[in-house]
Design an enzyme around this catalytic site. Structure first.
Site, PDB file in Angstrom:
ATOM      1  N   ASN A   1       0.858  -1.197   0.000  1.00 30.82           N
ATOM      2  CA  ASN A   1       0.000   0.000   0.000  1.00 30.82           C
ATOM      3  C   ASN A   1       0.892   1.244   0.000  1.00 30.82           C
ATOM      4  O   ASN A   1       0.891   2.025   0.958  1.00 30.82           O
ATOM      5  CB  ASN A   1      -0.905   0.007   1.228  1.00 30.82           C
ATOM      6  CG  ASN A   1      -1.792  -1.217   1.314  1.00 30.82           C
ATOM      7  OD1 ASN A   1      -2.890  -1.245   0.772  1.00 30.82           O
ATOM      8  ND2 ASN A   1      -1.308  -2.241   2.004  1.00 30.82           N
ATOM      9  N   PRO A   2       1.663   1.455  -1.064  1.00 32.16           N
ATOM     10  CA  PRO A   2       2.716   2.473  -1.037  1.00 32.16           C
ATOM     11  C   PRO A   2       2.231   3.908  -0.985  1.00 32.16           C
ATOM     12  O   PRO A   2       3.025   4.806  -0.701  1.00 32.16           O
ATOM     13  CB  PRO A   2       3.485   2.210  -2.333  1.00 32.16           C
ATOM     14  CG  PRO A   2       2.483   1.573  -3.251  1.00 32.16           C
ATOM     15  CD  PRO A   2       1.621   0.730  -2.355  1.00 32.16           C
ATOM     16  N   LYS A   3       0.941   4.152  -1.242  1.00 37.58           N
ATOM     17  CA  LYS A   3       0.455   5.532  -1.262  1.00 37.58           C
ATOM     18  C   LYS A   3      -0.692   5.751  -0.276  1.00 37.58           C
ATOM     19  O   LYS A   3      -1.591   6.545  -0.505  1.00 37.58           O
ATOM     20  CB  LYS A   3       0.043   5.925  -2.682  1.00 37.58           C
ATOM     21  CG  LYS A   3       1.218   5.900  -3.647  1.00 37.58           C
ATOM     22  CD  LYS A   3       0.865   6.360  -5.041  1.00 37.58           C
ATOM     23  CE  LYS A   3       2.100   6.328  -5.937  1.00 37.58           C
ATOM     24  NZ  LYS A   3       1.787   6.778  -7.311  1.00 37.58           N
ATOM     25  N   ASN A   4      -0.600   5.048   0.830  1.00 33.33           N
ATOM     26  CA  ASN A   4      -1.620   5.124   1.873  1.00 33.33           C
ATOM     27  C   ASN A   4      -1.157   6.124   2.941  1.00 33.33           C
ATOM     28  O   ASN A   4      -0.139   5.919   3.604  1.00 33.33           O
ATOM     29  CB  ASN A   4      -1.821   3.725   2.473  1.00 33.33           C
ATOM     30  CG  ASN A   4      -2.854   3.697   3.568  1.00 33.33           C
ATOM     31  OD1 ASN A   4      -2.757   4.434   4.534  1.00 33.33           O
ATOM     32  ND2 ASN A   4      -3.828   2.817   3.431  1.00 33.33           N
TER      33      ASN A   4
END
Length: 328
Positions: free
Chosen positions: A106-109
């Site tokens: 979830n790299p852009k959470n």
């Protein structure tokens, strides 16, 4: 909790027998009820129960883990997890390991990055190197990940680790000179590192570095913008530095990929740069046969050419021409 108990639904798990789950209250007539999966419904019903009871226990911590896997964007779950971690005195280095796997999926959470920052802030300078390595891994997966860059800058400012940051930027730009995020980070380092002496101390070497990058790829807007930034709040030095006007002339004389060279020369002229005949000849040689008649005003001639070679911004170049001083 043993492995078999963990596999059981919470309603059948003896460890949770004392808890009465709290169902989600959507009101008597929800307009568009969401079709949650049974596992999600049960997990969140039990989460609401422990949350309401302020239960800071190992089982509640495990429950937040389960809830996060089902929905990593639930801010309330992350907040409650932090309260539990604090209350139980959990080793936060272990929490960082837990976070790594969650982050890569979830790299852009926003919630994940906020939680990681909370952990790193508590652990302090000892984790600076580890956190910089972590962001490198994340940026390897996506070099434009704003969250990773923002977190990396926070680590540098709050925890340290500036020593190799300029080299890291160089490495990224060697791999991809069009990486505008790496150019942005380089400027952040040059202007913010306590080890480099500031923008004025770094200007000469950075201008040389940037000019070389421009000559390799004059169609790349990032180094042109970076070059301008090296003279922030100092237009006098910008227009008087021969390296700046020289790189414009070299690119214009090559007669290819010259949009940003023309744009930069236009900016120089607008700030008082006095161009010699060599510049005028170079600009005149770029006029397309279908362009407007030659203009003795060099800045206006540049705007005319830009309207032809950069049609996407034709209205902008017309506006720029109308904003020119009466005599440039």
């Amino acid at each position: 909790m043993d492995a078999e108990e963990h596999k059981l639904p919470l309603s059948q798990n003896p460890e949770w027998a004392d808890v009465t789950p709290i169902p989600q209250d959507d009101g008597p007539n929800p307009v568009v009820p969401i079709a949650y999966k049974p596992e999600f419904i049960e997990t969140m019903d039990y989460f609401r129960a422990v949350y309401k009871a302020n239960e800071f226990s190992p089982r509640a911590l495990q429950l937040t883990h389960q809830a996060i896997l089902l929905n990593p964007g639930n801010y309330t779950v992350w907040h409650f997890r932090r309260l539990i971690l604090d209350a139980l005195g959990i080793d936060l280095n272990e929490e960082l390991e837990f976070m790594s796997g969650i982050s890569e999926n979830n790299p852009k959470n926003y919630q994940i990055w906020h939680h990681r920052r909370w952990i790193a802030e508590k652990l302090g300078t000892d984790v600076a190197s580890k956190e910089l390595d972590f962001t490198k891994r994340m940026l390897f997966l996506d070099a434009k990940n704003y969250h990773a860059w923002s977190y990396r800058q926070w680590v540098l400012q709050a925890l340290g680790g500036w020593e190799n940051e300029l080299s890291y930027c160089h490495q990224l730009l060697e791999e991809d000179v069009f990486n505008n995020s790496a150019w942005n980070q380089r400027y952040f380092v040059v202007t913010g590192s306590p080890l480099l002496g500031g923008l004025e101390a770094m200007r000469e070497s950075e201008v040389k570095y940037t000019v070389e990058a421009i000559l390799r790829s004059p169609e790349n807007e990032s180094p042109w913008r970076y070059l301008r930034g090296l003279y922030k709040n100092d237009p006098k030095s910008w227009i008087s530095d021969p390296q700046v006007s020289s790189v414009c002339l070299k690119v214009l004389s090559a007669k290819a990929n010259h949009v940003f060279a023309l744009s930069t020369l236009l900016d120089l002229l607008s700030h008082g740069f006095q161009a010699n005949q060599e510049f005028k000849d170079a600009v005149d040689s770029l006029r397309p046969s279908s362009s407007d008649p030659p203009d003795s005003d060099l800045a206006k001639a540049i705007c005319s050419i830009l309207r032809h070679v950069d049609p996407m911004r034709v209205n902008y170049w017309t506006w720029r021409e109308n904003k020119l001083p009466l005599s440039v």
